[in-house]
Enzyme design. Structure first.
Site, PDB file in Angstrom:
ATOM      1  N   GLU A 119       0.767 -25.678 -42.271  1.00 39.18           N
ATOM      2  CA  GLU A 119       1.480 -26.883 -41.846  1.00 39.18           C
ATOM      3  C   GLU A 119       2.920 -26.456 -41.594  1.00 39.18           C
ATOM      4  O   GLU A 119       3.714 -26.325 -42.525  1.00 39.18           O
ATOM      5  CB  GLU A 119       1.394 -27.971 -42.938  1.00 39.18           C
ATOM      6  N   CYS A 147       9.581 -32.202 -40.788  1.00 45.02           N
ATOM      7  CA  CYS A 147       8.816 -31.574 -39.714  1.00 45.02           C
ATOM      8  C   CYS A 147       8.506 -32.565 -38.594  1.00 45.02           C
ATOM      9  O   CYS A 147       8.417 -32.180 -37.434  1.00 45.02           O
ATOM     10  CB  CYS A 147       7.530 -31.001 -40.276  1.00 45.02           C
TER      11      CYS A 147
HETATM   12  P1  NAD Z   1       9.698 -21.910 -46.776  1.00 45.66           P
HETATM   13  O1  NAD Z   1       8.751 -21.549 -45.691  1.00 45.66           O
HETATM   14  O2  NAD Z   1      10.800 -20.953 -47.086  1.00 45.66           O
HETATM   15  O3  NAD Z   1       8.912 -22.183 -48.157  1.00 45.66           O
HETATM   16  C1  NAD Z   1       7.755 -22.978 -48.273  1.00 45.66           C
HETATM   17  C2  NAD Z   1       7.017 -22.539 -49.534  1.00 45.66           C
HETATM   18  O4  NAD Z   1       6.696 -21.164 -49.446  1.00 45.66           O
HETATM   19  C3  NAD Z   1       7.809 -22.686 -50.824  1.00 45.66           C
HETATM   20  O5  NAD Z   1       6.940 -23.123 -51.843  1.00 45.66           O
HETATM   21  C4  NAD Z   1       8.304 -21.289 -51.095  1.00 45.66           C
HETATM   22  O6  NAD Z   1       8.540 -20.997 -52.443  1.00 45.66           O
HETATM   23  C5  NAD Z   1       7.167 -20.457 -50.600  1.00 45.66           C
HETATM   24  N1  NAD Z   1       7.577 -19.117 -50.183  1.00 45.66           N
HETATM   25  C6  NAD Z   1       8.772 -18.723 -49.670  1.00 45.66           C
HETATM   26  N2  NAD Z   1       8.749 -17.398 -49.386  1.00 45.66           N
HETATM   27  C7  NAD Z   1       7.512 -16.960 -49.723  1.00 45.66           C
HETATM   28  C8  NAD Z   1       6.868 -15.701 -49.663  1.00 45.66           C
HETATM   29  N3  NAD Z   1       7.498 -14.593 -49.203  1.00 45.66           N
HETATM   30  N4  NAD Z   1       5.588 -15.602 -50.068  1.00 45.66           N
HETATM   31  C9  NAD Z   1       4.930 -16.702 -50.518  1.00 45.66           C
HETATM   32  N5  NAD Z   1       5.501 -17.920 -50.618  1.00 45.66           N
HETATM   33  C10 NAD Z   1       6.765 -18.044 -50.222  1.00 45.66           C
HETATM   34  O7  NAD Z   1      10.283 -23.320 -46.529  1.00 45.66           O
HETATM   35  P2  NAD Z   1      11.448 -23.749 -45.551  1.00 45.66           P
HETATM   36  O8  NAD Z   1      11.693 -22.743 -44.477  1.00 45.66           O
HETATM   37  O9  NAD Z   1      12.597 -24.176 -46.312  1.00 45.66           O
HETATM   38  O10 NAD Z   1      10.706 -25.029 -44.912  1.00 45.66           O
HETATM   39  C11 NAD Z   1      11.122 -25.618 -43.760  1.00 45.66           C
HETATM   40  C12 NAD Z   1      10.056 -25.487 -42.707  1.00 45.66           C
HETATM   41  O11 NAD Z   1       8.854 -26.128 -43.156  1.00 45.66           O
HETATM   42  C13 NAD Z   1      10.437 -26.188 -41.421  1.00 45.66           C
HETATM   43  O12 NAD Z   1      10.066 -25.386 -40.338  1.00 45.66           O
HETATM   44  C14 NAD Z   1       9.590 -27.456 -41.441  1.00 45.66           C
HETATM   45  O13 NAD Z   1       9.322 -27.992 -40.181  1.00 45.66           O
HETATM   46  C15 NAD Z   1       8.362 -26.983 -42.129  1.00 45.66           C
HETATM   47  N6  NAD Z   1       7.654 -28.116 -42.707  1.00 45.66           N
HETATM   48  C16 NAD Z   1       6.448 -28.430 -42.183  1.00 45.66           C
HETATM   49  C17 NAD Z   1       5.776 -29.533 -42.671  1.00 45.66           C
HETATM   50  C18 NAD Z   1       4.426 -29.924 -42.134  1.00 45.66           C
HETATM   51  O14 NAD Z   1       3.735 -30.701 -42.797  1.00 45.66           O
HETATM   52  N7  NAD Z   1       4.025 -29.445 -40.977  1.00 45.66           N
HETATM   53  C19 NAD Z   1       6.345 -30.295 -43.690  1.00 45.66           C
HETATM   54  C20 NAD Z   1       7.577 -29.927 -44.205  1.00 45.66           C
HETATM   55  C21 NAD Z   1       8.237 -28.835 -43.693  1.00 45.66           C
END
Ligand code: NAD
Length: 558
Positions: A292, A330
């Site tokens: 997602e 998102c």
């Molecule tokens: P992120 O991708 O950095 O982190 C998301 C999750 O992944 C967290 O729980 C984090 O701890 C974990 N994570 C981070 N690095 C990791 C790794 N190397 N290995 C495993 N897990 C890891 O989150 P972000 O960048 O702050 O999120 C924002 C993005 O998420 C935006 O692009 C947004 O559009 C998207 N988003 C999508 C949805 C959806 O439902 N489609 C909802 C909310 C946010």
């Protein structure tokens, strides 16, 4: 590396039935959020309150082991003793699944009811943690997270029996007598990564679907919403069966360690960059992954003839941008496409509406942290982008706030138009004819959502047929998220795998094909030794419409 797992005191009390299975009674919670970091955040002047549970718990939390991640204060309310590592957490959950406890429909219902009790009894605490992490107003928190979850879990409870029942499929007449069934079965142990912007919703919505489908679940909340993460770690074991539902706290390193293990499904919500890492790690075990992700969601605004239509459209655009975690969502509108001649009128109504909607600071959530504040501010520092500001544009590094900002025709190659904005900046891009907007949308990666405001049915059909996206919403924004009958998810670079309502149940189930035959009839032409006559018989079997043949034989069809 061996990780300590802690066994909390809180025991799950099954509700509504007395089913208990002979499984390990442990309830490991694995915590890695640095205590000092959380304490510092709680002391931050931007956070108007402290979590009483955390403050209380901090005194009781055991000291972190030098070889292990430190222990989050929220764990302190439950006496903990080190147990095993992540490997044992996963194998413990596998044992729970094998015992059959999670498959029982009464157990699934009790979990969903537990979630509902959590959402109602802890509403005030949830308002507090969401304000603490993101400065969300209670109304926004209720609309986007708590209320939406209550609605969704109730929907699942109402429909669970139907979704879980075997579904009859058509069996070919040639196999008569036979029965074909699709039997949904739980996948097993699933892992849910959630994101910080809807830190409750993005953890509990997939959790409810995974439980409804009869799985054991590990939830990994985002470390960037630490108060909500601590809330989940403290309360989930109190309301849900701690044998089958675990919360694992921590940052990227913990996420990567979790992905070293074999899961029956992973649902990841976050950025495409981390999504790639998750996919690569999942490949090692052939773990199926639902992604997602984010995107730039366009909003096409056609010429609207009445003032009323324009105002309603603008309310919904402003709501789908600034009142949704300050655009850090998102599904938030990323940019608007509008005809040149309609742009000035649209901008005027947008300006007055956003002023009304954000009249007091608490009406808009705040920017998550300094990193995101700098990222968003840097968009506005670009000289050509700065020149395109028609409303707002001021930033305050002390309070990490960015004024609701409208840009008119910023350069298309600037960062604000090539990256997902995820903040309170709204570019307006003008096109000669509104139909040109489809070409513009098609020139970018497929988004999670396309919004369009129009009364023109032909334009609506063209948008549906000529663009691709996770969803298309006409004359509103973001509300599709709470329509349980619709799947939620992306396509292409905005993700894969859909959930919400029945789609969550399906995402976390295996649709097992079951075919039952009898010994009554046996056709020998399907077996060797082969001859051409058998080809003829097979041709008949594969190509004859037996219903039409039967109708013909009894004279109902010529
Ligand atoms: P992120 O991708 O950095 O982190 C998301 C999750 O992944 C967290 O729980 C984090 O701890 C974990 N994570 C981070 N690095 C990791 C790794 N190397 N290995 C495993 N897990 C890891 O989150 P972000 O960048 O702050 O999120 C924002 C993005 O998420 C935006 O692009 C947004 O559009 C998207 N988003 C999508 C949805 C959806 O439902 N489609 C909802 C909310 C946010």
């Amino acid at each position: 590396m061996n990780h300590p797992i802690y066994e909390p005191r809180a025991a799950f009390q099954p509700h509504g039935h007395g089913h208990t299975a002979p499984v390990r009674p442990s309830c490991p919670l694995f915590n890695t959020l640095p205590r000092a970091d959380h304490a510092a955040r709680s002391r931050s002047p931007r956070r108007g309150h402290q979590l009483s549970a955390c403050a209380h718990n901090r005194e009781q939390a055991p000291p972190p082991s030098p070889n292990s991640p430190s222990i989050h204060p929220s764990m302190g309310s439950m006496p903990e003793k080190p147990r095993h590592g992540l490997g044992s957490l996963v194998s413990g959950l596998q044992e729970v699944c094998e015992s059959g406890v999670t498959k029982d429909l009464a157990w699934r219902r009790s979990q969903l009811k537990g979630l509902l009790r959590l959402l109602t009894e802890k509403e005030e605490e949830m308002f507090d943690v969401l304000r603490d992490d993101l400065g969300k107003h209670r109304a926004e928190s209720y609309r986007d997270e708590i209320g939406a979850l209550v609605k969704s879990v109730n929907h699942t409870l109402r429909n669970l029996d139907r979704w879980a029942a075997p579904e009859k499929a058509q069996a070919p007449l040639v196999s008569f007598p036979a029965t074909a069934l699709v039997v949904p079965e739980p996948l097993g142990v699933v892992l849910v990564f959630s994101c910080w912007n809807l830190p409750l919703g993005l953890a509990l919505e997939p959790l409810s679907g995974a439980l409804a489908a009869g799985n054991a679940v590990v939830v990994k909340p985002s470390e960037l919403a630490p108060s909500t993460a601590a809330f989940l770690a403290t309360n989930i074991p109190k309301y849900l069966d701690p044998r089958a539902v675990k919360v694992v706290l921590g940052g990227p390193e913990v996420g990567e360690q979790l992905m070293e293990h074999r899961w029956d499904k992973v649902l990841f919500t976050g950025s495409a960059r981390i999504g790639c890492i998750i996919l690569a790690k999942a490949a090692k075990h052939l773990t199926p992954v639902a992604l997602e992700l984010g995107s730039k969601c366009p909003c096409i605004v056609d010429r609207l003839d009445s003032k009323r239509d324009t105002q309603i459209a603008v309310n919904r655009i402003a709501g789908g941008k600034w009142s949704l975690c300050a655009g850090q969502a998102c599904l938030a509108i990323d940019y608007v496409l509008v005809e040149e001649k309609f742009a000035p009128a649209l901008i005027e109504v947008l300006k007055s509406t956003v002023k009304r909607f954000t009249a007091t600071p608490e009406c808009m959530a705040r920017i998550l942290n300094e990193k995101h504040f700098k990222r968003l501010s840097s968009y506005l520092k670009d000289r050509k982008v700065a020149a395109s500001v028609v409303h707002g544009g001021s930033v305050n590094p002390k309070t990490l706030t960015i004024e609701p900002t409208i840009l008119l025709n910023p350069p298309l190659d600037s960062d604000v138009m090539t990256e997902e904005i995820f903040g309170p900046i709204l570019p307006i891009i003008t096109v000669k004819k509104i139909e040109d907007s489809m070409k513009f949308v098609r020139s970018k990666p497929k988004p999670l959502a396309i919004y369009a405001f129009t009364r023109n049915e032909k334009l609506k059909s063209r948008i549906i047929n000529e663009t691709s996206s996770g969803s298309v919403t006409f004359n509103d924004a973001v509300v599709q998220y709470v329509v349980e009958g619709l799947p939620f998810g992306g396509v292409g670079q905005s993700g894969s795998g859909q959930y919400h309502g029945k789609y969550s149940f399906e995402l976390f189930s295996n649709k097992k094909a079951v075919f039952k035959r009898s010994f009554l009839i046996e056709f020998m032409f399907r077996y060797p030794p082969w001859d051409n006559g058998k080809i003829g018989m097979l041709r008949h079997v594969f190509n004859t419409n037996y219903v039409l043949l039967l109708l013909g034989l009894i004279g109902l069809r010529r």
